[in-house]
Design a protein around this motif. Structure first.
Motif: not given
Length: 79
Positions: A12-34
């Protein structure tokens, strides 16, 4: 589904709606490439299935909840 080589349930196969959510964060240090980053994604779905035996002796409706939480993080280097 098979048990000891005998087919018991039909496919048996079924079709259903999917709920997706996400969050991203990126932190850069002062004048650094890291920089450091973190990510969180969540997926939820709840399909309905009708299970029937091969000899049609029984039928059952089943609702299956599925959820996935994906967490990632790391350190990056900007060129």
């Amino acid at each position: 589904m098979k048990y000891q080589g005998n087919a018991l349930l039909k496919e048996d196969w079924s079709t259903t709606p999917v709920m997706q959510g996400g969050a991203n964060i990126r932190v850069k240090t002062n004048n650094s490439r890291i920089y450091i980053f973190a990510n969180a994604d969540f997926t939820f779905l709840e399909p309905d299935f009708t299970i029937t035996s091969y000899d049609d002796s029984f039928t059952e409706k089943i609702k299956q909840r599925m959820s996935v939480l994906n967490l990632t993080g790391g350190v990056g280097f900007r060129l």
